[in-house]
Design a protein around this motif. Structure first.
Motif, PDB file in Angstrom:
ATOM      1  N   ILE A  52       0.764  -1.243  -0.002  1.00 19.23           N
ATOM      2  CA  ILE A  52       0.078  -0.039   0.002  1.00 19.23           C
ATOM      3  C   ILE A  52       0.773   1.378   0.205  1.00 19.23           C
ATOM      4  O   ILE A  52       1.697   1.673   1.067  1.00 19.23           O
ATOM      5  CB  ILE A  52      -0.854  -0.134   1.248  1.00 19.23           C
TER       6      ILE A  52
ATOM      7  N   VAL B 178      -1.517  -1.199  -3.845  1.00 14.27           N
ATOM      8  CA  VAL B 178      -2.636  -0.130  -3.625  1.00 14.27           C
ATOM      9  C   VAL B 178      -1.935   1.171  -3.621  1.00 14.27           C
ATOM     10  O   VAL B 178      -1.020   1.407  -2.940  1.00 14.27           O
ATOM     11  CB  VAL B 178      -3.513  -0.341  -2.393  1.00 14.27           C
TER      12      VAL B 178
ATOM     13  N   CYS C 225      -6.695   3.484   3.972  1.00 12.54           N
ATOM     14  CA  CYS C 225      -5.879   2.246   3.707  1.00 12.54           C
ATOM     15  C   CYS C 225      -5.576   1.264   4.913  1.00 12.54           C
ATOM     16  O   CYS C 225      -5.700   0.183   4.478  1.00 12.54           O
ATOM     17  CB  CYS C 225      -4.599   2.799   3.044  1.00 12.54           C
TER      18      CYS C 225
END
Length: 335
Positions: free
Chosen positions: A6, A82, A22
């Motif tokens: 992420i 991500v 997140c």
């Protein structure tokens, strides 16, 4: 084991909204057995660092450029990445996809040039016109487990059984110093309340302590807390800036009054207020002329709070993070 990276940021000016959503996704992924690594610049915010440490989430320094990011994805053995950032160069997501790694971009309207296989825009009435997989709207709101577990099973009902309790908070940093301005506005409502206001730093605390409450009014000033969801579920009215936290308030069935601080908050603010999911009090520094009247009505009319809270509660079911995780893990399986 699936390994997910992420890439997101937090800071005194950028705030912590990107990090919080997140973290919500990371909680769901780890619950499903994935190994999650954050590649993040947290701006030296101790509170932000604690969010990862408390959950046992690995944290690595954010790479400086596309070469560094691709190298990090290979070093960590990532199956997917991500991205959630307003400032990340689009070249970095382009390079990651060119290296063959599935990518999911969390956006707010404008994708800002980011390249991804999956786009997520969790905002009300969002429309996506790019990407192979498009996850748009409140059905994909990314909410932390601490919020989801507190969602009431039934629509909340307010009753006039106590002095109304207010919680006012403005992100992890309150970079635009909203808390004192809202506290001063509250003193104008000519109605009793007990207000808990979060002061992001000592200078904000000092300014808040200088605000003189009116008759029947009381302020309690507290530091940023990891127990905010618990405070919210006991509040009769929540005042906050339009943004990521709005969807948490709706999921919890809170009667909310929103303001907007920066231009990118305007669409979400206007849509949420227009749909009757929250009340609006205008722009920070230039509140709507009726702002005090709006707050007074909500404080003195339990039925108005019940109607407002009920519409919001019905709009966000708290399962958005599951739907996004489904799409991401499916993409990583096809790697």
């Amino acid at each position: 084991m699936t390994v997910i990276g992420i890439r997101c940021d937090a800071g005194t000016r950028t705030g912590v909204g990107h990090l919080i959503r997140c973290v919500a996704l990371a909680e769901e992924l780890t619950a499903r057995g994935a190994d999650v690594h954050f590649l993040a610049d947290l701006g030296g915010l101790a509170w932000a660092e604690a969010q990862l440490r408390q959950r046992g989430l690995a944290w690595h320094p954010a790479p400086f450029d596309a070469v560094g990011l691709v190298a990090a994805t290979r070093r960590l053995g990532l199956d997917a990445l991500v991205i959630d950032s307003y400032t990340l160069s689009p070249e970095q997501s382009v390079a990651v996809r060119a290296a063959g790694l599935p990518t999911l971009a969390i956006v707010d309207g404008d994708p800002r040039g980011q390249s991804a296989d999956i786009y997520v825009d969790q905002n009300l009435d969002a429309v996506l016109d790019h990407g192979d997989v498009r996850l748009a709207g409140l059905d994909y709101a990314l909410l932390r487990s601490s919020v989801r577990h507190l969602r009431p099973r039934r629509q909340p009902v307010h009753a006039a059984t106590r002095t109304p309790r207010i919680v006012a908070f403005f992100g992890g940093t309150d970079a635009f110093r909203a808390a004192p301005q809202v506290a001063r506005l509250l003193t104008e409502v000519a109605a009793p309340f007990h207000a808990t206001v979060i002061a992001a730093d000592e200078s904000l605390r000092a300014e808040l302590l200088a605000v003189r409450a009116g008759p029947g009014q009381r302020f309690e000033i507290i530091d940023p807390t990891d127990h905010l969801p618990e405070l919210l579920v006991d509040a009769d009215l929540v005042i906050s800036a339009s943004g990521t936290s709005t969807w948490e308030l709706l999921c919890l069935g809170r009667a909310a009054a929103l303001l907007w601080v920066v231009d990118n908050q305007i669409p979400g603010y206007e849509r949420t207020v227009a749909r009757g999911f929250a009340a609006g009090i205008g722009r920070l520094g230039d509140f709507d002329p009726r702002a005090a009247d709006v707050l007074r009505e909500l404080l003195t009319d339990p039925a108005a709070r019940t109607d407002l809270a009920g519409r919001g509660w019905a709009a966000v079911d708290g399962r958005g993070v599951e739907r996004v995780a489904d799409a991401l893990l499916s993409a990583s399986d096809r790697k």
